[in-house]
Design a protein around this motif. Sequence first.
Motif, PDB file in Angstrom:
ATOM      1  N   ARG A   1      16.077  40.355   3.760  1.00 49.30           N
ATOM      2  CA  ARG A   1      15.255  39.601   2.805  1.00 49.30           C
ATOM      3  C   ARG A   1      14.892  38.233   3.371  1.00 49.30           C
ATOM      4  O   ARG A   1      13.740  37.784   3.270  1.00 49.30           O
ATOM      5  CB  ARG A   1      15.980  39.460   1.471  1.00 49.30           C
TER       6      ARG A   1
ATOM      7  N   CYS B   1      10.808  38.506   4.529  1.00 51.93           N
ATOM      8  CA  CYS B   1       9.957  37.744   3.600  1.00 51.93           C
ATOM      9  C   CYS B   1       9.469  36.451   4.246  1.00 51.93           C
ATOM     10  O   CYS B   1       8.316  36.048   4.044  1.00 51.93           O
ATOM     11  CB  CYS B   1      10.717  37.451   2.306  1.00 51.93           C
TER      12      CYS B   1
ATOM     13  N   ALA C   1       9.614  41.631  -1.406  1.00 48.53           N
ATOM     14  CA  ALA C   1      10.866  41.185  -2.013  1.00 48.53           C
ATOM     15  C   ALA C   1      11.362  42.194  -3.049  1.00 48.53           C
ATOM     16  O   ALA C   1      12.555  42.531  -3.089  1.00 48.53           O
ATOM     17  CB  ALA C   1      10.677  39.808  -2.646  1.00 48.53           C
TER      18      ALA C   1
END
Length: 234
Positions: free
Chosen positions: A101, A105, A212
């Motif tokens: 993540r 991202c 996400a």
Amino acid sequence: MGTTESEVGGLAEDRPLLGRTSTAERVADILRGRIAEGYFPPGERLAEDAIGKALGVSRNTLREAFRLLTHERLLVHELNRGVFVRILAVEDVEDIYRTRRLVECAVVQGLGRPPYALEPLDAAVADGERAARRHDWKGVATANIHFHRELVGLAGSARTDELMRGVLAELRLAFHVVDDPKRLHQPYLIRNREILEALRSGERNGAVRLLADYLDDSHRQLVEAYAGLVAAGD
């Protein structure tokens, strides 16, 4: 359960990949690929003599390759027992997704102005869809991993690429333990395409939100499935 000479016989087909200068790095590349494919599943003991004979490499070269893969957390050495393909703990899976993540991202959020070089992503999505039509869920998993590696590759950073190669290789260890790969991978085919189309449209922030949510949902699903299987195996 350990590998036998007959089980590793297929490795002899990889011997030409070593070229004329056999190195531990090249041996590690071959074994890394075989682990990713599930040829050597989590918990498998790697038979040093059989693998060395199949690849035609010295014991010292093979041990150095094992050391490299142990450093990458794909193998584990157990004193007086040998070298085994690592079985991840649930905490490992949690940490892998935290890292994914943070990195994935951030890469998408940090992209410059469109258009982006999306051909490799497009190819990975198409590969996954073709594999699904064949009901080849291992192929879907491979295409999915390629999609996320290519997504991170948009940053143009060799260091980030290397980091994610290791993280995603570890993730494959968890995939190989889960007993329903269709349920695990099928829902994310369309979500990969949605992320791709958002980037194609120049909607970077939208792609970040989709990514996400994707990672959060995948995280929950894999941890739930994996935790149950690991508990059952104790």
